[in-house]
Design a protein around this motif. Structure first.
Motif, mmCIF file in Angstrom:
data_model
loop_
_atom_site.group_PDB
_atom_site.id
_atom_site.type_symbol
_atom_site.label_atom_id
_atom_site.label_comp_id
_atom_site.label_asym_id
_atom_site.label_seq_id
_atom_site.Cartn_x
_atom_site.Cartn_y
_atom_site.Cartn_z
ATOM 1 N N LEU A 1 36.086 69.439 4.417
ATOM 2 C CA LEU A 1 37.282 70.086 4.937
ATOM 3 C C LEU A 1 38.477 69.478 4.226
ATOM 4 O O LEU A 1 38.880 68.357 4.512
ATOM 5 C CB LEU A 1 37.384 69.920 6.457
ATOM 6 N N GLU A 2 39.022 70.232 3.297
ATOM 7 C CA GLU A 2 40.112 69.731 2.464
ATOM 8 C C GLU A 2 41.428 69.700 3.227
ATOM 9 O O GLU A 2 41.718 70.546 4.078
ATOM 10 C CB GLU A 2 40.250 70.632 1.235
ATOM 11 N N ALA A 3 42.234 68.672 2.909
ATOM 12 C CA ALA A 3 43.604 68.530 3.414
ATOM 13 C C ALA A 3 43.668 68.374 4.933
ATOM 14 O O ALA A 3 44.496 68.998 5.605
ATOM 15 C CB ALA A 3 44.470 69.696 2.948
ATOM 16 N N GLY B 1 50.782 76.568 -0.815
ATOM 17 C CA GLY B 1 50.692 77.955 -1.252
ATOM 18 C C GLY B 1 49.300 78.431 -1.611
ATOM 19 O O GLY B 1 49.157 79.443 -2.306
ATOM 20 N N LYS B 2 48.268 77.761 -1.132
ATOM 21 C CA LYS B 2 46.906 78.185 -1.442
ATOM 22 C C LYS B 2 46.603 79.531 -0.784
ATOM 23 O O LYS B 2 47.002 79.781 0.347
ATOM 24 C CB LYS B 2 45.897 77.136 -0.966
ATOM 25 N N GLN B 3 45.872 80.376 -1.504
ATOM 26 C CA GLN B 3 45.415 81.647 -0.959
ATOM 27 C C GLN B 3 43.910 81.556 -0.709
ATOM 28 O O GLN B 3 43.160 81.106 -1.572
ATOM 29 C CB GLN B 3 45.719 82.792 -1.923
ATOM 30 N N ILE B 4 43.497 82.008 0.465
ATOM 31 C CA ILE B 4 42.109 81.851 0.905
ATOM 32 C C ILE B 4 41.432 83.222 0.994
ATOM 33 O O ILE B 4 42.033 84.187 1.463
ATOM 34 C CB ILE B 4 42.062 81.158 2.287
ATOM 35 N N GLN C 1 45.125 74.609 5.755
ATOM 36 C CA GLN C 1 46.558 74.750 5.516
ATOM 37 C C GLN C 1 47.071 76.135 5.903
ATOM 38 O O GLN C 1 48.167 76.281 6.450
ATOM 39 C CB GLN C 1 46.838 74.493 4.033
ATOM 40 N N THR C 2 46.269 77.170 5.662
ATOM 41 C CA THR C 2 46.707 78.551 5.872
ATOM 42 C C THR C 2 46.392 79.072 7.267
ATOM 43 O O THR C 2 47.222 79.730 7.901
ATOM 44 C CB THR C 2 46.063 79.470 4.825
ATOM 45 N N TYR C 3 45.183 78.778 7.761
ATOM 46 C CA TYR C 3 44.716 79.379 9.010
ATOM 47 C C TYR C 3 44.468 78.384 10.143
ATOM 48 O O TYR C 3 44.145 78.793 11.254
ATOM 49 C CB TYR C 3 43.437 80.170 8.748
ATOM 50 N N ASP D 1 40.827 75.060 13.465
ATOM 51 C CA ASP D 1 39.707 75.746 14.110
ATOM 52 C C ASP D 1 39.026 76.728 13.158
ATOM 53 O O ASP D 1 37.788 76.828 13.133
ATOM 54 C CB ASP D 1 40.175 76.490 15.364
ATOM 55 N N GLU D 2 39.812 77.452 12.386
ATOM 56 C CA GLU D 2 39.235 78.386 11.412
ATOM 57 C C GLU D 2 38.409 77.629 10.376
ATOM 58 O O GLU D 2 37.306 78.057 10.000
ATOM 59 C CB GLU D 2 40.341 79.180 10.720
ATOM 60 N N ALA D 3 38.934 76.499 9.922
ATOM 61 C CA ALA D 3 38.212 75.701 8.933
ATOM 62 C C ALA D 3 36.873 75.227 9.493
ATOM 63 O O ALA D 3 35.841 75.274 8.801
ATOM 64 C CB ALA D 3 39.064 74.505 8.503
ATOM 65 N N ILE D 4 36.874 74.779 10.742
ATOM 66 C CA ILE D 4 35.637 74.312 11.378
ATOM 67 C C ILE D 4 34.621 75.445 11.491
ATOM 68 O O ILE D 4 33.429 75.275 11.189
ATOM 69 C CB ILE D 4 35.937 73.718 12.770
#
Length: 317
Positions: free
Chosen positions: A205-207, A144-147, A181-183, A186-189
């Protein structure tokens, strides 16, 4: 007369140490064969235990700080003042041993991020990481994390880099993203790639969810050091230090290492006293004295003796 700070008495390191924790960490990261392994500590006692065990670096866990100092779960309740004061105390125990500290979201907009980096650097912290969750954040392995939007995240990082450069500090800035987790991966990278362009020193890069993702982030980031967060029971697969090193990780943190041990051992001891009416044999005066020695008793006695004092002449006997 002024009050005595945590930095006044340092019994583990000579005053003329050639390298601060930040400089030492940068030297470690220059060696591609070196992996910086950091047990998670959350107070002076767990930090002393880790130092006595001979670790080259420490990690101050935000979750552990929140639980130990406030008695509350890691839900963004700890403030800059809570985190900074804890980090300063831990870093002061041996300034030559690098302390990497959680800095959550930076505790506000660009101005607050600047203040956070400045205070952490002046507190002797070797490295910090700033993430892209909203201010009402939570532990990185909870659902449930919000980014925040990219530009809000990047503004935090720009402020951190500007503060580091204006201070002419060696503090290592680590960009953390919780957006996997949310997006998606690729978005994290892409967020981390932009973070490197902004000027951070390392990425986190978490999780990460698979071995393939773990290997891929290290390959993509190239020479930029990548941090691995090891949380047993979390979403990231757990591998040995050697295995993680072969994947390409340069920094490995174990934030829950001491939390879990304390939870189990102290909980068991408290239950034993409650149910039997007596403590276990190890909960003796000798155990307390061992703890005092771990936390600098003999060094303090020696300081007093060399200064001509007699107040503690019989304490160590």
């Amino acid at each position: 007369m002024g009050s005595v700070s945590n930095n006044t008495i340092n019994t583990n390191v000579k005053a003329c140490s050639p390298l601060t924790g930040a400089k030492r960490l940068r030297e470690m990261l220059k060696d591609p064969s070196k992996v910086v392994v950091c047990p998670g500590v959350f107070d002076g006692f767990t930090a002393r235990l880790a130092l006595a065990a001979g670790y080259d670096a420490l990690y101050m866990t935000g979750a552990g700080t929140s639980m130990s100092r406030l008695g509350w779960a890691d839900l963004g309740i700890a403030t800059l003042n809570d985190m900074k004061s804890n980090a300063e105390m831990i870093a002061s125990l041996n300034p030559s041993v690098p302390l990497i500290a959680d800095a959550d979201t930076g505790y506000g907009g660009p101005i607050m991020v600047t203040r956070t980096v400045t205070q952490y650097a002046r507190a002797g912290v070797a490295a910090l990481h700033i993430e892209d969750q909203v201010q009402e954040k939570r532990c990185g392995h909870l659902l449930g994390k919000q980014i925040v939007d990219r530009e809000i995240y990047f503004s935090r990082l720009r402020a951190a880099v500007m503060a580091r450069d204006q201070l002419q500090s060696d503090i290592v800035l680590i960009a953390r993203t919780d957006s996997r987790q949310t997006y998606g991966f690729d978005e994290a990278i892409e967020r981390l790639q932009e973070a490197v362009k902004i000027g951070v020193d390392a990425v986190f890069l978490e999780a990460l969810q698979t071995k393939e993702e773990m290997e891929k982030v290290c390959q993509i980031m190239g020479e930029t050091p990548v941090l691995l967060n090891v949380v047993p029971g979390g979403v990231t697969p757990e591998y040995t230090i050697e295995e993680a090193s072969k994947m390409g990780f340069r920094i490995i943190i174990y934030p829950g290492l001491c939390i879990g041990s304390v939870l189990e051992s102290v909980g068991k001891e408290l239950k034993l006293l409650k149910t039997t009416g007596k403590s276990s044999p190890r909960s003796s005066a000798n155990g307390v004295k061992d703890a005092f020695n771990l936390c600098g008793l003999q060094e303090c006695i020696e300081i007093d003796k060399e200064a001509g004092g007699k107040a503690y002449a019989t304490v160590g006997k």
